[in-house]
Design a protein around this motif. Structure first.
Motif, PDB file in Angstrom:
ATOM      1  N   SER A  40       0.714  -1.207  -0.083  1.00 30.17           N
ATOM      2  CA  SER A  40       0.034  -0.068   0.069  1.00 30.17           C
ATOM      3  C   SER A  40       0.672   1.436  -0.137  1.00 30.17           C
ATOM      4  CB  SER A  40      -0.860  -0.110   1.254  1.00 30.17           C
ATOM      5  OG  SER A  40      -1.561   1.333   1.375  1.00 30.17           O
ATOM      6  N   LEU A  43       2.646   1.789  -3.272  1.00 29.09           N
ATOM      7  CA  LEU A  43       1.577   2.264  -4.304  1.00 29.09           C
ATOM      8  C   LEU A  43       1.384   3.640  -4.019  1.00 29.09           C
ATOM      9  CD1 LEU A  43      -0.944  -0.707  -4.259  1.00 29.09           C
ATOM     10  CD2 LEU A  43       0.496  -0.182  -6.492  1.00 29.09           C
ATOM     11  N   THR A  44       1.273   3.946  -3.062  1.00 29.79           N
ATOM     12  CA  THR A  44       0.950   5.670  -3.149  1.00 29.79           C
ATOM     13  C   THR A  44       2.416   6.309  -2.869  1.00 29.79           C
ATOM     14  OG1 THR A  44       0.864   5.438  -0.444  1.00 29.79           O
ATOM     15  CG2 THR A  44      -1.248   5.080  -1.627  1.00 29.79           C
ATOM     16  N   ARG A  47       6.327   5.192  -7.921  1.00 34.61           N
ATOM     17  CA  ARG A  47       5.693   5.137  -9.165  1.00 34.61           C
ATOM     18  C   ARG A  47       5.985   3.648  -9.567  1.00 34.61           C
ATOM     19  NH1 ARG A  47       1.429   7.087  -8.999  1.00 34.61           N
ATOM     20  NH2 ARG A  47       1.004   6.703 -10.971  1.00 34.61           N
ATOM     21  N   ILE A  50       3.372  -2.210 -10.914  1.00 34.52           N
ATOM     22  CA  ILE A  50       2.804  -3.147  -9.697  1.00 34.52           C
ATOM     23  C   ILE A  50       3.386  -4.272  -9.729  1.00 34.52           C
ATOM     24  CG2 ILE A  50       0.596  -4.345  -9.302  1.00 34.52           C
ATOM     25  CD1 ILE A  50      -0.897  -1.429 -10.393  1.00 34.52           C
ATOM     26  N   TYR A  80      -6.463   1.447  -6.288  1.00 37.08           N
ATOM     27  CA  TYR A  80      -5.992   2.115  -4.964  1.00 37.08           C
ATOM     28  C   TYR A  80      -5.040   3.047  -5.385  1.00 37.08           C
ATOM     29  CZ  TYR A  80      -4.186   2.130  -0.347  1.00 37.08           C
ATOM     30  OH  TYR A  80      -3.832   2.389   0.887  1.00 37.08           O
ATOM     31  N   ARG A  81      -4.104   3.016  -6.195  1.00 37.67           N
ATOM     32  CA  ARG A  81      -3.222   3.852  -6.513  1.00 37.67           C
ATOM     33  C   ARG A  81      -3.887   5.018  -7.289  1.00 37.67           C
ATOM     34  NH1 ARG A  81       2.009   2.228 -10.090  1.00 37.67           N
ATOM     35  NH2 ARG A  81       3.166   2.403  -7.854  1.00 37.67           N
ATOM     36  N   ARG A  82      -4.680   5.059  -7.967  1.00 38.27           N
ATOM     37  CA  ARG A  82      -5.263   6.093  -8.652  1.00 38.27           C
ATOM     38  C   ARG A  82      -6.102   7.054  -7.853  1.00 38.27           C
ATOM     39  NH1 ARG A  82      -7.244   2.857 -13.874  1.00 38.27           N
ATOM     40  NH2 ARG A  82      -5.281   3.063 -15.375  1.00 38.27           N
ATOM     41  N   SER A  84      -5.504   7.006  -4.667  1.00 44.50           N
ATOM     42  CA  SER A  84      -4.671   7.885  -3.639  1.00 44.50           C
ATOM     43  C   SER A  84      -3.839   8.961  -4.091  1.00 44.50           C
ATOM     44  CB  SER A  84      -3.691   6.550  -3.065  1.00 44.50           C
ATOM     45  OG  SER A  84      -4.295   5.623  -2.452  1.00 44.50           O
ATOM     46  N   SER A  85      -3.936   9.080  -5.360  1.00 41.47           N
ATOM     47  CA  SER A  85      -2.983  10.362  -5.959  1.00 41.47           C
ATOM     48  C   SER A  85      -3.752  11.354  -6.205  1.00 41.47           C
ATOM     49  CB  SER A  85      -2.376   9.819  -7.251  1.00 41.47           C
ATOM     50  OG  SER A  85      -3.080   9.387  -8.141  1.00 41.47           O
TER      51      SER A  85
END
Length: 85
Positions: A40, A43-44, A47, A50, A80-82, A84-85
């Motif tokens: 997690s 991911l945040t 870059r 994955i 999740y990444r998208r 969180s950004s």
């Protein structure tokens, strides 16, 4: 667990029972949660691809990682990444 129990001069089952009493979950479940926490954060905060995150966090492949991650966080890693950004 075997190496740790030998080092602590206790049985493996006693060590597992003690761990469960302290953390409220098995060693394997705890390790999975810790690996997912690390994933997690990666991911945040990075870059990294994955697939690299999956390997760095000890998952055998990206598909398995994605399935387990979604079970825990409710989103696939890319979602999740998208979010969180």
């Amino acid at each position: 667990m075997r190496k740790i129990s030998l080092r602590l001069n206790t049985s493996e089952s006693s060590l597992k029972n003690y761990f469960y009493a302290m953390f409220g979950m098995s060693v394997s479940k705890y390790m999975k949660k810790e690996r997912l926490k690390k994933a997690s954060a990666l991911l945040t905060e990075t870059r990294l691809p994955i697939s690299d995150i999956a390997v760095n966090c000890g998952f055998s492949n990206q598909g398995r990682f994605a399935k387990i991650f979604k079970e825990e966080y409710g989103n696939f890693p890319l979602e999740y990444r998208r979010k969180s950004s």
